[in-house]
Write a protein that holds these residues in place. Sequence first.
Motif, PDB file in Angstrom:
ATOM      1  N   THR A 197      -1.734   1.361  -8.555  1.00  0.00           N
ATOM      2  CA  THR A 197      -2.550   0.468  -7.734  1.00  0.00           C
ATOM      3  C   THR A 197      -1.682  -0.582  -7.040  1.00  0.00           C
ATOM      4  O   THR A 197      -0.567  -0.860  -7.489  1.00  0.00           O
ATOM      5  CB  THR A 197      -3.609  -0.259  -8.586  1.00  0.00           C
ATOM      6  OG1 THR A 197      -2.928  -1.132  -9.498  1.00  0.00           O
ATOM      7  CG2 THR A 197      -4.484   0.724  -9.348  1.00  0.00           C
ATOM      8  N   GLU A 198      -2.213  -1.157  -5.983  1.00  0.00           N
ATOM      9  CA  GLU A 198      -1.497  -2.230  -5.288  1.00  0.00           C
ATOM     10  C   GLU A 198      -1.340  -3.448  -6.202  1.00  0.00           C
ATOM     11  O   GLU A 198      -0.360  -4.184  -6.083  1.00  0.00           O
ATOM     12  CB  GLU A 198      -2.239  -2.624  -4.014  1.00  0.00           C
ATOM     13  CG  GLU A 198      -2.131  -1.579  -2.931  1.00  0.00           C
ATOM     14  CD  GLU A 198      -2.781  -2.017  -1.629  1.00  0.00           C
ATOM     15  OE1 GLU A 198      -2.472  -3.130  -1.142  1.00  0.00           O
ATOM     16  OE2 GLU A 198      -3.597  -1.244  -1.103  1.00  0.00           O
ATOM     17  N   PHE A 199      -2.280  -3.641  -7.097  1.00  0.00           N
ATOM     18  CA  PHE A 199      -2.193  -4.745  -8.055  1.00  0.00           C
ATOM     19  C   PHE A 199      -0.931  -4.602  -8.914  1.00  0.00           C
ATOM     20  O   PHE A 199      -0.213  -5.573  -9.148  1.00  0.00           O
ATOM     21  CB  PHE A 199      -3.454  -4.765  -8.942  1.00  0.00           C
ATOM     22  CG  PHE A 199      -3.467  -5.869  -9.952  1.00  0.00           C
ATOM     23  CD1 PHE A 199      -3.754  -7.170  -9.575  1.00  0.00           C
ATOM     24  CD2 PHE A 199      -3.186  -5.607 -11.287  1.00  0.00           C
ATOM     25  CE1 PHE A 199      -3.763  -8.193 -10.508  1.00  0.00           C
ATOM     26  CE2 PHE A 199      -3.190  -6.627 -12.225  1.00  0.00           C
ATOM     27  CZ  PHE A 199      -3.482  -7.925 -11.826  1.00  0.00           C
ATOM     28  N   VAL A 200      -0.664  -3.376  -9.369  1.00  0.00           N
ATOM     29  CA  VAL A 200       0.540  -3.113 -10.176  1.00  0.00           C
ATOM     30  C   VAL A 200       1.784  -3.434  -9.353  1.00  0.00           C
ATOM     31  O   VAL A 200       2.734  -4.056  -9.848  1.00  0.00           O
ATOM     32  CB  VAL A 200       0.572  -1.643 -10.666  1.00  0.00           C
ATOM     33  CG1 VAL A 200       1.929  -1.273 -11.246  1.00  0.00           C
ATOM     34  CG2 VAL A 200      -0.529  -1.393 -11.677  1.00  0.00           C
ATOM     35  N   ILE A 201       1.784  -3.034  -8.092  1.00  0.00           N
ATOM     36  CA  ILE A 201       2.931  -3.289  -7.224  1.00  0.00           C
ATOM     37  C   ILE A 201       3.165  -4.794  -7.097  1.00  0.00           C
ATOM     38  O   ILE A 201       4.281  -5.275  -7.265  1.00  0.00           O
ATOM     39  CB  ILE A 201       2.723  -2.658  -5.821  1.00  0.00           C
ATOM     40  CG1 ILE A 201       2.509  -1.147  -5.918  1.00  0.00           C
ATOM     41  CG2 ILE A 201       3.886  -2.991  -4.893  1.00  0.00           C
ATOM     42  CD1 ILE A 201       3.604  -0.374  -6.596  1.00  0.00           C
ATOM     43  N   GLY A 202       2.109  -5.541  -6.825  1.00  0.00           N
ATOM     44  CA  GLY A 202       2.235  -6.999  -6.700  1.00  0.00           C
ATOM     45  C   GLY A 202       2.767  -7.637  -7.964  1.00  0.00           C
ATOM     46  O   GLY A 202       3.643  -8.507  -7.914  1.00  0.00           O
ATOM     47  N   ARG A 222       0.829  -1.205   0.000  1.00  0.00           N
ATOM     48  CA  ARG A 222       0.000   0.000   0.000  1.00  0.00           C
ATOM     49  C   ARG A 222       0.866   1.260   0.000  1.00  0.00           C
ATOM     50  O   ARG A 222       0.607   2.212  -0.735  1.00  0.00           O
ATOM     51  CB  ARG A 222      -0.925   0.004   1.214  1.00  0.00           C
ATOM     52  CG  ARG A 222      -1.782   1.262   1.304  1.00  0.00           C
ATOM     53  CD  ARG A 222      -2.807   1.171   2.398  1.00  0.00           C
ATOM     54  NE  ARG A 222      -3.767   0.134   2.020  1.00  0.00           N
ATOM     55  CZ  ARG A 222      -4.383  -0.670   2.877  1.00  0.00           C
ATOM     56  NH1 ARG A 222      -4.170  -0.558   4.156  1.00  0.00           N
ATOM     57  NH2 ARG A 222      -5.228  -1.586   2.451  1.00  0.00           N
ATOM     58  N   GLU A 223       1.919   1.281   0.811  1.00  0.00           N
ATOM     59  CA  GLU A 223       2.811   2.450   0.884  1.00  0.00           C
ATOM     60  C   GLU A 223       3.488   2.719  -0.459  1.00  0.00           C
ATOM     61  O   GLU A 223       3.588   3.867  -0.898  1.00  0.00           O
ATOM     62  CB  GLU A 223       3.873   2.250   1.968  1.00  0.00           C
ATOM     63  CG  GLU A 223       3.330   2.287   3.372  1.00  0.00           C
ATOM     64  CD  GLU A 223       4.342   1.833   4.412  1.00  0.00           C
ATOM     65  OE1 GLU A 223       4.307   2.385   5.520  1.00  0.00           O
ATOM     66  OE2 GLU A 223       5.149   0.923   4.121  1.00  0.00           O
ATOM     67  N   VAL A 224       3.940   1.657  -1.110  1.00  0.00           N
ATOM     68  CA  VAL A 224       4.595   1.816  -2.414  1.00  0.00           C
ATOM     69  C   VAL A 224       3.593   2.331  -3.437  1.00  0.00           C
ATOM     70  O   VAL A 224       3.894   3.234  -4.226  1.00  0.00           O
ATOM     71  CB  VAL A 224       5.239   0.489  -2.891  1.00  0.00           C
ATOM     72  CG1 VAL A 224       5.834   0.648  -4.278  1.00  0.00           C
ATOM     73  CG2 VAL A 224       6.307   0.028  -1.907  1.00  0.00           C
ATOM     74  N   ALA A 225       2.394   1.770  -3.425  1.00  0.00           N
ATOM     75  CA  ALA A 225       1.357   2.199  -4.368  1.00  0.00           C
ATOM     76  C   ALA A 225       1.044   3.685  -4.175  1.00  0.00           C
ATOM     77  O   ALA A 225       0.943   4.439  -5.157  1.00  0.00           O
ATOM     78  CB  ALA A 225       0.092   1.361  -4.187  1.00  0.00           C
ATOM     79  N   GLN A 226       0.915   4.112  -2.938  1.00  0.00           N
ATOM     80  CA  GLN A 226       0.628   5.523  -2.664  1.00  0.00           C
ATOM     81  C   GLN A 226       1.787   6.412  -3.085  1.00  0.00           C
ATOM     82  O   GLN A 226       1.588   7.466  -3.687  1.00  0.00           O
ATOM     83  CB  GLN A 226       0.327   5.721  -1.172  1.00  0.00           C
ATOM     84  CG  GLN A 226      -1.006   5.153  -0.760  1.00  0.00           C
ATOM     85  CD  GLN A 226      -1.217   5.168   0.760  1.00  0.00           C
ATOM     86  OE1 GLN A 226      -0.280   5.384   1.528  1.00  0.00           O
ATOM     87  NE2 GLN A 226      -2.456   4.921   1.166  1.00  0.00           N
TER      88      GLN A 226
END
Length: 196
Positions: free
Chosen positions: A150-155, A141-145
């Motif tokens: 989105t968190e999906f992109v981060i994952g 969540r922190e990276v996404a923000q």
Amino acid sequence: MNREKRAQIMAWVGREILPHEADVRAWLLRTLDPDDLEDVIQETYCQIAGLKGVSHIASGRAYFFTAARSIVLMRLRRARVVSIESVTEIENTGIAMDEPTPERVVAARRELERVQRLIAELPDRCRRIFELRKVDGLSQREVAQQLGVTEFVIGNEVAKGMKLILQSIADGDRKTARAMARMGYDERARNSTSDQ
């Protein structure tokens, strides 16, 4: 464990385990504190990395979920108060803590440098996300923000980064094994011609 076997296991992890990390994370988040999630994921990867072989595993996905569940249960057991008898039993086992030998320290440093080089070679966005998540330890969540995605992109980017790194390690280990085999072959050839 020889390099070829290690390379096979790493390639298997990249193919059969990494694609399911987002699902395991989502599943764990239903019961775990987000602060504990990273530790459980890392411990699970460590457990998987310690496998001597993977031919006995029918489903990487099922194994990943089972291993993560096992880590959570083990952590819950550890969190409970340990009785004095248990501590005494542990002390009486006589297991000495292994101090790393200088050779192991050097090998670990080389491996760390190797992984750092592989991370640096990742595509820019993937590298940045991977570093924030796995090196700096920020939550998804922190990276996404921070990056405005989105968190999906981060994952997905973290999984992509892990897959690329593991594939590079596996490819490098295979090349090294082939080179060593050729060297052994060349040595045998020289020895047989020098005997004549």
